[in-house]
Write a protein that holds these residues in place. Structure first.
Motif, PDB file in Angstrom:
ATOM      1  N   ALA A  90       7.963 -26.171  13.341  1.00 60.22           N
ATOM      2  CA  ALA A  90       9.289 -25.571  13.575  1.00 60.22           C
ATOM      3  C   ALA A  90      10.313 -26.639  13.955  1.00 60.22           C
ATOM      4  CB  ALA A  90       9.211 -24.509  14.663  1.00 60.22           C
ATOM      5  N   GLY A  91       9.877 -27.619  14.724  1.00 61.14           N
ATOM      6  CA  GLY A  91      10.774 -28.685  15.157  1.00 61.14           C
ATOM      7  C   GLY A  91      11.306 -29.523  14.006  1.00 61.14           C
ATOM      8  N   LEU A  92      10.590 -29.500  12.877  1.00 60.45           N
ATOM      9  CA  LEU A  92      11.034 -30.237  11.681  1.00 60.45           C
ATOM     10  C   LEU A  92      11.863 -29.348  10.759  1.00 60.45           C
ATOM     11  CD1 LEU A  92       7.745 -32.211  10.800  1.00 60.45           C
ATOM     12  CD2 LEU A  92       9.766 -33.055  11.999  1.00 60.45           C
ATOM     13  N   GLY A  93      12.070 -28.108  11.176  1.00 63.64           N
ATOM     14  CA  GLY A  93      12.897 -27.203  10.373  1.00 63.64           C
ATOM     15  C   GLY A  93      12.138 -26.345   9.374  1.00 63.64           C
ATOM     16  N   PHE A  94      10.799 -26.296   9.491  1.00 62.56           N
ATOM     17  CA  PHE A  94      10.004 -25.492   8.552  1.00 62.56           C
ATOM     18  C   PHE A  94      10.143 -24.001   8.840  1.00 62.56           C
ATOM     19  CE2 PHE A  94       8.029 -29.442   7.458  1.00 62.56           C
ATOM     20  CZ  PHE A  94       7.443 -29.249   6.218  1.00 62.56           C
ATOM     21  N   THR A  95      10.178 -23.202   7.784  1.00 67.43           N
ATOM     22  CA  THR A  95      10.146 -21.747   7.894  1.00 67.43           C
ATOM     23  C   THR A  95       9.146 -21.203   6.874  1.00 67.43           C
ATOM     24  OG1 THR A  95      11.968 -21.536   6.312  1.00 67.43           O
ATOM     25  CG2 THR A  95      12.554 -21.526   8.657  1.00 67.43           C
ATOM     26  N   VAL A  96       8.762 -19.954   7.071  1.00 65.16           N
ATOM     27  CA  VAL A  96       7.821 -19.316   6.129  1.00 65.16           C
ATOM     28  C   VAL A  96       8.618 -18.775   4.948  1.00 65.16           C
ATOM     29  CG1 VAL A  96       6.048 -17.537   5.846  1.00 65.16           C
ATOM     30  CG2 VAL A  96       6.331 -18.679   8.069  1.00 65.16           C
ATOM     31  N   ALA A  97       8.173 -19.085   3.728  1.00 61.95           N
ATOM     32  CA  ALA A  97       8.841 -18.588   2.521  1.00 61.95           C
ATOM     33  C   ALA A  97       8.825 -17.061   2.520  1.00 61.95           C
ATOM     34  CB  ALA A  97       8.144 -19.124   1.273  1.00 61.95           C
ATOM     35  N   PRO A  98       9.912 -16.421   2.109  1.00 61.44           N
ATOM     36  CA  PRO A  98       9.987 -14.952   2.133  1.00 61.44           C
ATOM     37  C   PRO A  98       8.840 -14.274   1.398  1.00 61.44           C
ATOM     38  CG  PRO A  98      12.137 -15.894   1.638  1.00 61.44           C
ATOM     39  CD  PRO A  98      11.167 -17.023   1.620  1.00 61.44           C
ATOM     40  N   GLU A  99       8.444 -14.837   0.241  1.00 63.68           N
ATOM     41  CA  GLU A  99       7.369 -14.208  -0.536  1.00 63.68           C
ATOM     42  C   GLU A  99       6.014 -14.344   0.170  1.00 63.68           C
ATOM     43  OE1 GLU A  99       8.277 -18.192  -2.724  1.00 63.68           O
ATOM     44  OE2 GLU A  99       9.268 -16.761  -1.369  1.00 63.68           O
ATOM     45  N   THR A 100       5.847 -15.423   0.952  1.00 61.35           N
ATOM     46  CA  THR A 100       4.615 -15.603   1.728  1.00 61.35           C
ATOM     47  C   THR A 100       4.594 -14.642   2.908  1.00 61.35           C
ATOM     48  OG1 THR A 100       4.526 -17.922   1.061  1.00 61.35           O
ATOM     49  CG2 THR A 100       3.202 -17.293   2.973  1.00 61.35           C
ATOM     50  N   LEU A 101       5.751 -14.474   3.549  1.00 63.07           N
ATOM     51  CA  LEU A 101       5.869 -13.516   4.652  1.00 63.07           C
ATOM     52  C   LEU A 101       5.565 -12.102   4.164  1.00 63.07           C
ATOM     53  CD1 LEU A 101       6.582 -13.801   7.681  1.00 63.07           C
ATOM     54  CD2 LEU A 101       8.893 -13.076   7.097  1.00 63.07           C
ATOM     55  N   ALA A 102       5.968 -11.802   2.924  1.00 67.48           N
ATOM     56  CA  ALA A 102       5.692 -10.477   2.332  1.00 67.48           C
ATOM     57  C   ALA A 102       4.191 -10.275   2.153  1.00 67.48           C
ATOM     58  CB  ALA A 102       6.418 -10.331   1.002  1.00 67.48           C
ATOM     59  N   LEU A 103       3.478 -11.332   1.723  1.00 69.23           N
ATOM     60  CA  LEU A 103       2.011 -11.237   1.565  1.00 69.23           C
ATOM     61  C   LEU A 103       1.339 -11.091   2.936  1.00 69.23           C
ATOM     62  CD1 LEU A 103       0.825 -13.768  -1.191  1.00 69.23           C
ATOM     63  CD2 LEU A 103       0.824 -11.278  -1.273  1.00 69.23           C
ATOM     64  N   MET A 104       1.869 -11.790   3.934  1.00 68.06           N
ATOM     65  CA  MET A 104       1.326 -11.677   5.289  1.00 68.06           C
ATOM     66  C   MET A 104       1.524 -10.258   5.822  1.00 68.06           C
ATOM     67  SD  MET A 104       2.742 -15.352   6.669  1.00 68.06           S
ATOM     68  CE  MET A 104       2.285 -15.199   8.405  1.00 68.06           C
ATOM     69  N   ARG A 105       2.658  -9.673   5.488  1.00 75.36           N
ATOM     70  CA  ARG A 105       2.928  -8.286   5.894  1.00 75.36           C
ATOM     71  C   ARG A 105       1.940  -7.340   5.215  1.00 75.36           C
ATOM     72  NH1 ARG A 105       8.103  -8.453   4.871  1.00 75.36           N
ATOM     73  NH2 ARG A 105       8.634  -9.291   6.914  1.00 75.36           N
ATOM     74  N   GLN A 106       1.683  -7.617   3.947  1.00 78.28           N
ATOM     75  CA  GLN A 106       0.728  -6.808   3.170  1.00 78.28           C
ATOM     76  C   GLN A 106      -0.661  -6.872   3.806  1.00 78.28           C
ATOM     77  OE1 GLN A 106       0.821  -7.677  -1.133  1.00 78.28           O
ATOM     78  NE2 GLN A 106      -1.405  -7.544  -1.136  1.00 78.28           N
ATOM     79  N   LEU A 107      -1.058  -8.084   4.199  1.00 78.51           N
ATOM     80  CA  LEU A 107      -2.361  -8.262   4.854  1.00 78.51           C
ATOM     81  C   LEU A 107      -2.405  -7.521   6.191  1.00 78.51           C
ATOM     82  CD1 LEU A 107      -3.483 -11.983   4.367  1.00 78.51           C
ATOM     83  CD2 LEU A 107      -4.951  -9.985   4.207  1.00 78.51           C
ATOM     84  N   SER A 108      -1.303  -7.579   6.941  1.00 81.12           N
ATOM     85  CA  SER A 108      -1.242  -6.919   8.253  1.00 81.12           C
ATOM     86  C   SER A 108      -1.392  -5.411   8.113  1.00 81.12           C
ATOM     87  CB  SER A 108       0.085  -7.250   8.953  1.00 81.12           C
ATOM     88  OG  SER A 108       0.201  -8.641   9.142  1.00 81.12           O
ATOM     89  N   GLU A 109      -0.858  -4.866   7.042  1.00 85.22           N
ATOM     90  CA  GLU A 109      -0.893  -3.416   6.827  1.00 85.22           C
ATOM     91  C   GLU A 109      -2.183  -2.948   6.169  1.00 85.22           C
ATOM     92  OE1 GLU A 109       2.599  -2.914   4.482  1.00 85.22           O
ATOM     93  OE2 GLU A 109       3.992  -3.184   6.184  1.00 85.22           O
TER      94      GLU A 109
END
Length: 409
Positions: free
Chosen positions: A146-165
């Motif tokens: 995070a300190g280097l400015g990294f964020t999670v790509a929206p499409e990856t976050l969508a897959l993570m949401r899918q896994l969570s559900e």
């Protein structure tokens, strides 16, 4: 046989970060060839070998196929025909799916270098959604970078949401989950780990007690940030900035769980939240099989952190009870970690991050005063058994009264 450096070692070299662990992948080799060269086998599920001199891990290139639930539900296939690209595609993130040979020639079939430059954590393939542990891993990488400015790509976050559900997160073992949580909490920005888990719906599944804190208000006079969840993230951030150990960081994450149980009509006050939270802290401790020292400190901080904040006002008898609860005579370090957690709690408030915390030195002085009571003179006076215990208690109380009077003068 071709040997490549893969994963984190390549990623961190390209980022200019120190390289600690090096993973190697071997393409075009058989188990027999590795053994003939003196490599020692260690992998139970797939062929991993230790180098005869360096002791570093070398894995045969392999493919994997989903065959069951959870982190362990995979079938692996290793053979000399498996290509480097086939081995790399089964990895979680593009920035972890690069390889280099001994000349530092980069193999980057999934554009990991491009994502490094764009500061993006992006999955390699749709197979990412087959492994629930990757939700925790990506959140951990988000905390690390995070300190280097990294964020999670929206499409990856969508897959993570899918896994969570999907219910797959429930298939994770306590041991695997704890390993990721513990590593994430020790990153530079552990609060980002919790934020990302919350954004993808995983926090609600894994730690509903922590998730329930968001949206719960606190009195603005004491908590300018108002929201209890936001406060918890700030406390965790302070713990990382002050280089606190894992025990303290875990306690900081769980210290206010009781506020999630306060009925809305009582908001923003949270009467007796310290005691109400204990059953929730116990539940989270057990769920992840947290180490004993983490469990104990989390419960003690949950129960007594407001005592810490009011230390200067406590009666000597209450102060003595607090010291006894921590067994400061035999376990001084645990009390020191409690003080640290209380200080992080006080600093984890909007605009008050730099405020002094005189309670810390006061509590240390109280512990020293109580410890200074000598037992030998009491033994010489003939005290023994329960009477000796009472006599020690009286002397410690006397010492704490004197200490409090001196501090007030």
């Amino acid at each position: 046989m071709q040997i490549y450096k893969v994963g984190g070692a390549v990623r961190d070299r390209l980022l200019g970060r120190p390289v600690t662990d090096i993973d190697w992948v071997v393409v075009g080799a058989t188990t027999e060839e590795m053994l003939a060269k003196g490599f020692r086998p260690v992998g139970a599920d797939f062929p991993v070998f230790l180098h005869p001199k360096s002791g570093e891990e070398y894995a045969l290139a392999r493919t994997e196929r989903k065959s069951g639930r959870g982190y362990g539900g995979f079938t692996f296939h290793a053979s000399p025909e498996v290509t480097l690209e086939e081995d790399l595609i089964r990895r979680d993130l593009t920035i972890n799916a690069m390889a280099e040979d001994d000349q530092q020639n980069l193999t980057d079939p999934y554009h990991g270098q491009r994502d490094l430059e764009a500061r993006l954590l992006r999955h390699v393939s749709p197979a990412f959604a087959e492994d629930p542990l990757r939700v925790l891993r990506v959140a951990r990488f988000a905390a690390r970078y995070a300190g280097l400015g990294f964020t999670v790509a929206p499409e990856t976050l969508a897959l993570m949401r899918q896994l969570s559900e999907s219910g797959e997160l429930e298939a994770l073992t306590a041991e695997r989950s704890w390993k990721e949580i513990a590593r994430a909490l020790m990153e530079d920005q552990p609060q980002v780990f919790i934020q990302v888990l919350r954004e993808c719906g995983a926090l609600k599944v894994l730690m509903p007690e922590v998730d329930a804190l968001f949206g719960v208000p606190q009195p603005e006079a004491h908590h300018p940030e108002i929201d209890t969840g936001v406060h918890t993230l700030s406390v965790l951030e302070q713990a990382a900035q002050h280089k606190q150990p894992l025990t303290v960081r875990w306690a900081c994450l769980l210290h206010d769980l009781g506020k999630g149980l306060t009925p809305e009509e009582e908001w923003p006050r949270h009467i007796a939240h310290e005691h109400k939270g204990l059953k929730l802290i116990k539940a989270v401790n057990v769920r992840f099989k947290a180490p004993k020292d983490c469990q104990e400190l989390a419960l003690l901080v949950g129960e007594y952190h407001t005592h810490g904040h009011r230390a200067l006002e406590l009666k000597p008898s209450t102060l003595l009870e607090l010291l006894q609860s921590f067994d400061v005579y035999r376990r001084p370090q645990r009390f020191e970690e409690f003080i640290a957690a209380c200080e992080m709690d006080a600093r984890g408030r909007k605009g008050l991050e730099q405020q002094s915390y005189p309670q810390a030195d006061y509590l240390r002085g109280a512990a020293t005063a109580a410890r200074s009571v000598a037992v030998q003179p009491l033994l010489e006076k003939g005290f023994k058994g329960p009477e000796l215990g009472e006599a020690i208690k009286r002397e410690r109380l006397k010492a704490l009264k004197a200490y409090k009077d001196a501090a007030s003068a």
